[in-house]
Design an enzyme around this catalytic site. Structure first.
Site, PDB file in Angstrom:
ATOM      1  N   GLY A 213       0.602  -3.517   3.784  1.00 20.88           N
ATOM      2  CA  GLY A 213       0.026  -4.501   2.873  1.00 20.88           C
ATOM      3  C   GLY A 213       0.087  -4.133   1.405  1.00 20.88           C
ATOM      4  O   GLY A 213      -0.442  -4.849   0.566  1.00 20.88           O
ATOM      5  N   HIS A 214       0.746  -3.033   1.071  1.00 17.80           N
ATOM      6  CA  HIS A 214       0.749  -2.558  -0.333  1.00 17.80           C
ATOM      7  C   HIS A 214       2.161  -2.237  -0.774  1.00 17.80           C
ATOM      8  O   HIS A 214       2.521  -1.070  -0.849  1.00 17.80           O
ATOM      9  CB  HIS A 214      -0.147  -1.322  -0.441  1.00 17.80           C
ATOM     10  CG  HIS A 214      -0.621  -1.020  -1.827  1.00 17.80           C
ATOM     11  ND1 HIS A 214       0.079  -0.238  -2.706  1.00 17.80           N
ATOM     12  CD2 HIS A 214      -1.740  -1.391  -2.483  1.00 17.80           C
ATOM     13  CE1 HIS A 214      -0.587  -0.119  -3.831  1.00 17.80           C
ATOM     14  NE2 HIS A 214      -1.704  -0.814  -3.721  1.00 17.80           N
ATOM     15  N   PHE A 215       2.969  -3.024  -1.114  1.00 10.08           N
ATOM     16  CA  PHE A 215       2.907  -4.472  -1.140  1.00 10.08           C
ATOM     17  C   PHE A 215       4.087  -4.990  -0.329  1.00 10.08           C
ATOM     18  O   PHE A 215       5.173  -4.426  -0.447  1.00 10.08           O
ATOM     19  CB  PHE A 215       3.022  -4.985  -2.579  1.00 10.08           C
ATOM     20  CG  PHE A 215       1.877  -4.546  -3.466  1.00 10.08           C
ATOM     21  CD1 PHE A 215       0.655  -5.187  -3.401  1.00 10.08           C
ATOM     22  CD2 PHE A 215       2.030  -3.491  -4.344  1.00 10.08           C
ATOM     23  CE1 PHE A 215      -0.399  -4.791  -4.234  1.00 10.08           C
ATOM     24  CE2 PHE A 215       0.980  -3.088  -5.167  1.00 10.08           C
ATOM     25  CZ  PHE A 215      -0.234  -3.732  -5.116  1.00 10.08           C
TER      26      PHE A 215
ATOM     27  N   ILE B 120       4.576   0.279  -2.448  1.00 10.04           N
ATOM     28  CA  ILE B 120       4.153   1.295  -3.416  1.00 10.04           C
ATOM     29  C   ILE B 120       2.977   2.059  -2.800  1.00 10.04           C
ATOM     30  O   ILE B 120       2.043   1.450  -2.276  1.00 10.04           O
ATOM     31  CB  ILE B 120       3.708   0.648  -4.746  1.00 10.04           C
ATOM     32  CG1 ILE B 120       4.879  -0.056  -5.421  1.00 10.04           C
ATOM     33  CG2 ILE B 120       3.105   1.692  -5.683  1.00 10.04           C
ATOM     34  CD1 ILE B 120       4.473  -0.870  -6.634  1.00 10.04           C
TER      35      ILE B 120
END
Length: 143
Positions: free
Chosen positions: A48-50, A55
């Site tokens: 979820g990042h991203f 990252i």
């Protein structure tokens, strides 16, 4: 002192997916450490990042530095049955994104001990380029 992942697992209380140090390249116990975190696309935080632009979260870079600092303290022969608790960060700076495939070099230098609180100056790099840094305060406690 050098450590592989099997040694690190014996020193730190962390486990997957929150163990963020893969190898210790060099360590002068209680004084300084240089360690590695291999950043792979399989890390859970990249889900979820991203999406589409993965990252490593800055807070996890700081946590990696805190874990390396804990290894530095716990590597002293006079320290047994203890755990290091991260207390605070000062002057955290994030200079460049860390992405899958990067080898994060974690460097931490002991700066002092006051009222049982350890102070470390920490820098995270990829290659020769600094990506993050902070001053970390931590305390040694009984397990």
């Amino acid at each position: 002192m050098q450590c592989n992942i099997n040694d690190i697992i014996k020193i730190l209380p962390h486990s997957y997916p929150f163990l963020l140090v893969d190898r210790v390249i060099e360590c002068d116990p209680g004084m300084s450490i240089k360690a590695i975190k291999n950043v792979t696309f399989n890390e859970q935080f990249f889900i979820g990042h991203f999406p589409g632009h993965p990252i490593m979260p800055g807070v996890l870079i700081i946590e990696s530095l805190a874990q390396a600092s804990a290894i530095c303290v716990l590597g002293k022969k006079t320290v047994e049955n203890k755990v290091v608790y991260f207390m605070s960060i000062e002057n955290a700076k994030f200079r460049k994104p860390v992405t899958p495939g990067d080898t994060l070099i974690l460097q931490s230098n002991f700066e002092g001990l006051r009222l049982g609180v350890y102070k470390f100056k920490c820098v995270a790099s990829v290659g020769k380029e600094e990506v993050a840094g902070a001053t970390i305060l931590a305390k040694l406690q009984d397990k």
